[in-house]
Design a protein around this motif. Structure first.
Motif, PDB file in Angstrom:
ATOM      1  N   UNK A 123       0.833  -1.200   0.000  1.00  0.00           N
ATOM      2  CA  UNK A 123       0.000   0.000   0.000  1.00  0.00           C
ATOM      3  C   UNK A 123       0.869   1.252   0.000  1.00  0.00           C
ATOM      4  N   UNK A 124       0.243   2.361  -0.323  1.00  0.00           N
ATOM      5  CA  UNK A 124       0.947   3.633  -0.349  1.00  0.00           C
ATOM      6  C   UNK A 124       1.372   4.050   1.057  1.00  0.00           C
ATOM      7  N   UNK A 125       2.521   4.687   1.140  1.00  0.00           N
ATOM      8  CA  UNK A 125       2.957   5.233   2.419  1.00  0.00           C
ATOM      9  C   UNK A 125       2.302   6.601   2.591  1.00  0.00           C
ATOM     10  N   UNK A 126       1.547   6.765   3.678  1.00  0.00           N
ATOM     11  CA  UNK A 126       0.725   7.960   3.843  1.00  0.00           C
ATOM     12  C   UNK A 126       1.478   9.059   4.589  1.00  0.00           C
ATOM     13  N   UNK A 171       6.206  -3.506  -8.880  1.00  0.00           N
ATOM     14  CA  UNK A 171       7.545  -3.038  -8.504  1.00  0.00           C
ATOM     15  C   UNK A 171       8.000  -3.592  -7.150  1.00  0.00           C
ATOM     16  N   UNK A 172       7.038  -4.104  -6.387  1.00  0.00           N
ATOM     17  CA  UNK A 172       7.311  -4.637  -5.049  1.00  0.00           C
ATOM     18  C   UNK A 172       7.889  -3.562  -4.120  1.00  0.00           C
ATOM     19  N   UNK A 173       7.327  -2.386  -4.211  1.00  0.00           N
ATOM     20  CA  UNK A 173       7.732  -1.309  -3.302  1.00  0.00           C
ATOM     21  C   UNK A 173       6.579  -0.328  -3.113  1.00  0.00           C
ATOM     22  N   UNK A 174       6.523   0.239  -1.905  1.00  0.00           N
ATOM     23  CA  UNK A 174       5.511   1.226  -1.583  1.00  0.00           C
ATOM     24  C   UNK A 174       5.947   2.598  -2.080  1.00  0.00           C
ATOM     25  N   UNK A 175       4.995   3.358  -2.584  1.00  0.00           N
ATOM     26  CA  UNK A 175       5.271   4.727  -2.992  1.00  0.00           C
ATOM     27  C   UNK A 175       4.708   5.684  -1.953  1.00  0.00           C
ATOM     28  N   UNK A 176       5.492   6.688  -1.547  1.00  0.00           N
ATOM     29  CA  UNK A 176       4.945   7.685  -0.619  1.00  0.00           C
ATOM     30  C   UNK A 176       3.914   8.554  -1.325  1.00  0.00           C
ATOM     31  N   UNK A 177       2.854   8.863  -0.598  1.00  0.00           N
ATOM     32  CA  UNK A 177       1.762   9.667  -1.137  1.00  0.00           C
ATOM     33  C   UNK A 177       1.377  10.732  -0.125  1.00  0.00           C
ATOM     34  N   UNK A 178       1.052  11.898  -0.621  1.00  0.00           N
ATOM     35  CA  UNK A 178       0.425  12.876   0.262  1.00  0.00           C
ATOM     36  C   UNK A 178      -0.830  13.439  -0.400  1.00  0.00           C
ATOM     37  N   UNK A 179      -1.866  13.694   0.414  1.00  0.00           N
ATOM     38  CA  UNK A 179      -3.091  14.293  -0.114  1.00  0.00           C
ATOM     39  C   UNK A 179      -2.840  15.781  -0.318  1.00  0.00           C
ATOM     40  N   UNK A 180      -2.693  16.181  -1.552  1.00  0.00           N
ATOM     41  CA  UNK A 180      -2.288  17.547  -1.856  1.00  0.00           C
ATOM     42  C   UNK A 180      -3.501  18.468  -1.863  1.00  0.00           C
ATOM     43  N   UNK A 181      -3.341  19.644  -1.307  1.00  0.00           N
ATOM     44  CA  UNK A 181      -4.331  20.722  -1.367  1.00  0.00           C
ATOM     45  C   UNK A 181      -5.710  20.320  -0.849  1.00  0.00           C
ATOM     46  N   UNK A 182      -5.958  20.648   0.396  1.00  0.00           N
ATOM     47  CA  UNK A 182      -7.275  20.386   0.970  1.00  0.00           C
ATOM     48  C   UNK A 182      -8.075  21.673   1.099  1.00  0.00           C
TER      49      UNK A 182
END
Length: 392
Positions: free
Chosen positions: A3-6, A339-350
């Motif tokens: 899962x994505x890294x939050x 890819x077998x790796x988590x991607x960092x994600x951020x919720x942009x602009x709230x």
């Protein structure tokens, strides 16, 4: 199931949103930068560790740098740009030594981003960011009075802009001036028209081709260093994805991405996949970009926009807008598992919600709006995972 890294963006100790807020919102890491260090100077190991310690003491990790800014002289290939590139290489090395290996940056001249309204009122009373081309045209031609700016617009566009501007009070005009320039680094101060025009003069002889050439040179120098230390450079797309103030644009459409990846074909030369910036251009196929360049996506900005017409786009709820976020997230889940790796994600602009109205917030970076976005994206990811038979 990967899962994505939050994460959430944090602007440092002076940010009115503190680290405890971010942790309680459900994030496991932060995206931050050493904003107190002048652009072009080296980020020392000690300064990096000092920030890491602050973040870790709050029970979080510094996951992504956003941004390690690129000096304007690098973008112009002028002055001390070679020195600034060397300093950038050292900062990459120092960050890697501290275990921070995803570095976001942009190559937009002068302005990091542009909106004309930072306080658009949604139907429910929450507030959002908006770009109105008529407002921007009025700013450019009639307020800033950029030399030859009239040549950038059609007669009809200028007429509509003047009609828009004639409805504004003097205070409205001053607010528009400030709003447009808020994307300029350090722009909490009020810039004069002369100061902006002087900055624009520095780019008078630099077109898209020349700026792209300068970016490729920068990457040819820095990407091998990043590769050596196992780091990843993630360029942020232009925001908005079209020219403003006559400035060149080189990362607005898929062909721009293709050009820089082919010119510097190292895995370290990657993309910050921003659904908001790319999605503001209706000609961009966001799904296709994942299909074609998924291996070069190192960081995720997930946000949504709505194009009201050809002149106006505004920030929308994370899951409701022109971008089909459920499709995007499902493709990103498949990408991460391949890819077998988590991607960092951020919720942009709230959105800015009424409960926070009295608290000073940087536009798009209020706590509640981003918390809502993060929760929605986490729920969407979990729901997709269950649908695929792979619960998170």
């Amino acid at each position: 199931m990967i899962k994505m890294q939050q994460t959430m963006r944090w602007f440092g100790p002076q940010d009115t949103v503190n680290l405890i807020d971010i942790k309680q919102a459900g994030a496991t890491g932060v995206v931050t930068a050493l904003h107190h260090i002048p652009v072009g100077e080296i980020w020392t190991v000690q300064e990096i560790k000092n920030r890491q310690e602050i973040v870790r003491n709050a029970g979080l990790e510094w996951v992504v740098v956003e941004s390690l800014p690129v000096h304007e002289e690098i973008k112009r290939a002028s002055g001390d740009y070679l020195l600034y590139i060397e300093n950038y290489k050292i900062s990459i090395k120092n960050l890697a030594e501290c275990g921070i290996k995803i570095i976001t940056y942009n190559f937009m001249p002068i302005l990091d981003w542009v909106r004309t309204d930072h306080d658009f009122v949604n139907q429910d009373g929450s507030r959002a960011l908006l770009y109105n081309k008529e407002a921007f045209t009025y700013f450019d031609v009639f307020l800033l009075k950029r030399p030859n700016s009239e040549n950038s617009y059609s007669i009809i566009e200028k007429e509509k802009a003047l009609e828009f501007g004639n409805k504004l009070s003097e205070s409205d005009k001053k607010l528009l001036f400030r709003n447009v320039l808020l994307g300029l680094p350090g722009s909490k101060i009020d810039f004069t028209a002369k100061q902006i025009l002087d900055l624009l003069d520095n780019y008078a002889t630099i077109d898209d081709a020349k700026l792209r050439e300068n970016l490729i040179f920068f990457l040819s120098e820095t990407a091998p260093v990043a590769e050596q230390y196992g780091s990843k450079l993630a360029i942020h797309p232009d925001d908005p994805p079209f020219s403003v103030l006559g400035l060149p644009r080189i990362l607005s459409v898929e062909s721009d991405i293709k050009a820089i990846f082919e010119a510097v074909p190292l895995a370290a030369n990657g993309l910050c996949y921003c659904t908001g910036s790319l999605g503001a251009n209706p000609n961009n196929d966001l799904e296709k970009i994942i299909d074609n360049y998924g291996d070069r996506i190192h960081f995720l900005h997930l946000r949504n926009t709505i194009r009201e017409n050809e002149s106006i786009f505004r920030e929308s709820e994370h899951l409701i807008g022109d971008t089909k976020m459920e499709v995007i997230v499902e493709k990103l889940i498949a990408l991460m598992n391949r890819r077998k790796e988590s991607l960092p994600m951020r919720p942009d602009h709230g959105f800015l919600h009424a409960i926070e109205g009295a608290r000073e917030q940087y536009p798009g970076y209020s706590l509640i709006g981003r918390l809502k976005g993060l929760a929605e994206l986490r729920g969407l990811e979990m729901g997709i995972a269950y649908k695929l038979g792979n619960p998170v």
